[in-house]
Design a protein around this motif. Structure first.
Motif, PDB file in Angstrom:
ATOM      1  N   ASN A  34     -25.426  22.383  12.381  1.00  0.00           N
ATOM      2  CA  ASN A  34     -24.069  22.068  12.842  1.00  0.00           C
ATOM      3  C   ASN A  34     -24.020  20.836  13.737  1.00  0.00           C
ATOM      4  OD1 ASN A  34     -23.103  24.344  11.489  1.00  0.00           O
ATOM      5  ND2 ASN A  34     -23.589  25.642  13.245  1.00  0.00           N
ATOM      6  N   GLU A  35     -25.192  20.331  14.163  1.00  0.00           N
ATOM      7  CA  GLU A  35     -25.235  19.136  15.003  1.00  0.00           C
ATOM      8  C   GLU A  35     -25.385  17.902  14.142  1.00  0.00           C
ATOM      9  OE1 GLU A  35     -28.391  19.477  17.817  1.00  0.00           O
ATOM     10  OE2 GLU A  35     -27.447  21.147  18.865  1.00  0.00           O
ATOM     11  N   GLU A  36     -24.864  16.793  14.650  1.00  0.00           N
ATOM     12  CA  GLU A  36     -24.991  15.518  13.935  1.00  0.00           C
ATOM     13  C   GLU A  36     -26.431  15.041  14.022  1.00  0.00           C
ATOM     14  OE1 GLU A  36     -23.397  10.981  14.446  1.00  0.00           O
ATOM     15  OE2 GLU A  36     -22.097  12.592  15.071  1.00  0.00           O
ATOM     16  N   ILE A  37     -26.981  14.625  12.898  1.00  0.00           N
ATOM     17  CA  ILE A  37     -28.363  14.147  12.855  1.00  0.00           C
ATOM     18  C   ILE A  37     -28.384  12.675  13.274  1.00  0.00           C
ATOM     19  CG2 ILE A  37     -30.353  13.705  11.384  1.00  0.00           C
ATOM     20  CD1 ILE A  37     -29.407  16.069   9.668  1.00  0.00           C
ATOM     21  N   ILE A  38     -29.184  12.357  14.270  1.00  0.00           N
ATOM     22  CA  ILE A  38     -29.299  10.993  14.783  1.00  0.00           C
ATOM     23  C   ILE A  38     -30.618  10.406  14.311  1.00  0.00           C
ATOM     24  CG2 ILE A  38     -29.434   9.568  16.850  1.00  0.00           C
ATOM     25  CD1 ILE A  38     -27.796  11.729  18.279  1.00  0.00           C
ATOM     26  N   ASP A  39     -30.531   9.249  13.687  1.00  0.00           N
ATOM     27  CA  ASP A  39     -31.728   8.578  13.189  1.00  0.00           C
ATOM     28  C   ASP A  39     -32.482   7.966  14.373  1.00  0.00           C
ATOM     29  OD1 ASP A  39     -33.654   7.261  11.767  1.00  0.00           O
ATOM     30  OD2 ASP A  39     -32.293   5.791  10.868  1.00  0.00           O
ATOM     31  N   PRO A  40     -33.741   8.382  14.623  1.00  0.00           N
ATOM     32  CA  PRO A  40     -34.475   7.844  15.769  1.00  0.00           C
ATOM     33  C   PRO A  40     -34.837   6.369  15.624  1.00  0.00           C
ATOM     34  CG  PRO A  40     -35.894   9.259  14.459  1.00  0.00           C
ATOM     35  CD  PRO A  40     -34.509   9.366  13.888  1.00  0.00           C
ATOM     36  N   ASP A  41     -34.815   5.843  14.387  1.00  0.00           N
ATOM     37  CA  ASP A  41     -35.132   4.443  14.153  1.00  0.00           C
ATOM     38  C   ASP A  41     -33.908   3.543  14.235  1.00  0.00           C
ATOM     39  OD1 ASP A  41     -37.782   5.128  13.780  1.00  0.00           O
ATOM     40  OD2 ASP A  41     -37.524   5.408  11.620  1.00  0.00           O
ATOM     41  N   ALA A  42     -32.725   4.119  14.398  1.00  0.00           N
ATOM     42  CA  ALA A  42     -31.493   3.339  14.442  1.00  0.00           C
ATOM     43  C   ALA A  42     -31.449   2.512  15.733  1.00  0.00           C
ATOM     44  CB  ALA A  42     -30.279   4.246  14.368  1.00  0.00           C
ATOM     45  N   ILE A  43     -30.929   1.312  15.628  1.00  0.00           N
ATOM     46  CA  ILE A  43     -30.792   0.432  16.784  1.00  0.00           C
ATOM     47  C   ILE A  43     -29.426   0.699  17.407  1.00  0.00           C
ATOM     48  CG2 ILE A  43     -30.690  -1.956  17.569  1.00  0.00           C
ATOM     49  CD1 ILE A  43     -32.404  -2.687  15.116  1.00  0.00           C
ATOM     50  N   ILE A  44     -29.410   1.056  18.681  1.00  0.00           N
ATOM     51  CA  ILE A  44     -28.166   1.318  19.385  1.00  0.00           C
ATOM     52  C   ILE A  44     -27.973   0.203  20.402  1.00  0.00           C
ATOM     53  CG2 ILE A  44     -26.950   2.905  20.907  1.00  0.00           C
ATOM     54  CD1 ILE A  44     -28.609   5.154  19.619  1.00  0.00           C
ATOM     55  N   LEU A  45     -26.862  -0.524  20.255  1.00  0.00           N
ATOM     56  CA  LEU A  45     -26.586  -1.650  21.148  1.00  0.00           C
ATOM     57  C   LEU A  45     -25.254  -1.456  21.841  1.00  0.00           C
ATOM     58  CD1 LEU A  45     -27.639  -4.693  18.952  1.00  0.00           C
ATOM     59  CD2 LEU A  45     -28.879  -3.689  20.841  1.00  0.00           C
ATOM     60  N   LYS A  46     -25.169  -2.007  23.045  1.00  0.00           N
ATOM     61  CA  LYS A  46     -23.920  -1.999  23.808  1.00  0.00           C
ATOM     62  C   LYS A  46     -23.556  -3.432  24.150  1.00  0.00           C
ATOM     63  CE  LYS A  46     -24.547   2.546  25.779  1.00  0.00           C
ATOM     64  NZ  LYS A  46     -24.505   3.347  26.991  1.00  0.00           N
ATOM     65  N   ASP A  47     -22.242  -3.676  24.280  1.00  0.00           N
ATOM     66  CA  ASP A  47     -21.794  -5.020  24.635  1.00  0.00           C
ATOM     67  C   ASP A  47     -21.915  -5.223  26.147  1.00  0.00           C
ATOM     68  OD1 ASP A  47     -19.654  -3.626  25.686  1.00  0.00           O
ATOM     69  OD2 ASP A  47     -18.142  -4.582  24.448  1.00  0.00           O
ATOM     70  N   ALA A  48     -21.360  -6.321  26.639  1.00  0.00           N
ATOM     71  CA  ALA A  48     -21.497  -6.693  28.042  1.00  0.00           C
ATOM     72  C   ALA A  48     -20.864  -5.681  28.996  1.00  0.00           C
ATOM     73  CB  ALA A  48     -20.885  -8.070  28.276  1.00  0.00           C
ATOM     74  N   VAL A  49     -19.873  -4.924  28.537  1.00  0.00           N
ATOM     75  CA  VAL A  49     -19.195  -3.967  29.415  1.00  0.00           C
ATOM     76  C   VAL A  49     -19.548  -2.516  29.093  1.00  0.00           C
ATOM     77  CG1 VAL A  49     -17.285  -5.489  30.011  1.00  0.00           C
ATOM     78  CG2 VAL A  49     -17.109  -4.053  27.993  1.00  0.00           C
ATOM     79  N   GLY A  50     -20.507  -2.299  28.194  1.00  0.00           N
ATOM     80  CA  GLY A  50     -20.990  -0.957  27.928  1.00  0.00           C
ATOM     81  C   GLY A  50     -20.410  -0.254  26.719  1.00  0.00           C
ATOM     82  N   ASN A  51     -19.593  -0.930  25.915  1.00  0.00           N
ATOM     83  CA  ASN A  51     -19.057  -0.314  24.696  1.00  0.00           C
ATOM     84  C   ASN A  51     -20.125  -0.306  23.613  1.00  0.00           C
ATOM     85  OD1 ASN A  51     -16.428  -0.086  25.794  1.00  0.00           O
ATOM     86  ND2 ASN A  51     -16.033  -2.223  25.281  1.00  0.00           N
ATOM     87  N   LEU A  52     -20.199   0.789  22.842  1.00  0.00           N
ATOM     88  CA  LEU A  52     -21.146   0.846  21.729  1.00  0.00           C
ATOM     89  C   LEU A  52     -20.710  -0.097  20.625  1.00  0.00           C
ATOM     90  CD1 LEU A  52     -21.908   4.654  21.407  1.00  0.00           C
ATOM     91  CD2 LEU A  52     -23.449   2.860  22.161  1.00  0.00           C
ATOM     92  N   LEU A  53     -21.664  -0.824  20.075  1.00  0.00           N
ATOM     93  CA  LEU A  53     -21.387  -1.757  18.989  1.00  0.00           C
ATOM     94  C   LEU A  53     -21.828  -1.148  17.660  1.00  0.00           C
ATOM     95  CD1 LEU A  53     -22.635  -5.087  20.597  1.00  0.00           C
ATOM     96  CD2 LEU A  53     -20.278  -4.375  20.254  1.00  0.00           C
TER      97      LEU A  53
END
Length: 113
Positions: A34-53
């Motif tokens: 029931n939980e969303e599967i998160i890919d551990p190899d995925a690149i997670i980036l945030k912009d200058a003010v902290g928003n997810l890109l």
């Protein structure tokens, strides 16, 4: 009876239920279906003010940036579209309006709403 999905780690079909968890006997991977599967190899980036890109997001530059190897300067407020994330010195590959393909650092962009 509902069909039990194969293991997301090793694709084994011998998965069984244990309470709310699913368990793979071949690789010992446990997960909650029931939980969303998160890919551990995925690149997670945030912009200058902290928003997810995300890819295909529209961003604007928050600082004047000199382009290496030319006299070109990208001005504050220049718009761009993120094409993909890369794991390198410059972490986003994007198309900058009026200038074409460029690689930028996520700390110099802000996500448009």
């Amino acid at each position: 009876m509902s069909a039990i999905p194969p293991c997301p780690k090793c694709e084994s079909v011998y998965v069984y239920e244990d309470g709310s968890q699913l368990i793979c006997p071949e690789c010992a991977h446990e997960w909650n279906p029931n939980e969303e599967i998160i890919d551990p190899d995925a690149i997670i980036l945030k912009d200058a003010v902290g928003n997810l890109l995300a890819e295909d997001d529209k961003v604007t530059l928050i600082k004047d940036l000199k382009v290496k190897g030319s006299s070109l300067v990208l001005k504050v407020g220049t718009k761009a579209v993120i094409k993909r994330f890369v794991d390198a010195d410059h972490d986003i590959d994007c198309k900058v309006d009026g200038h074409g393909q460029m690689m930028l650092k996520s700390k110099f962009v802000r996500k448009q709403n």
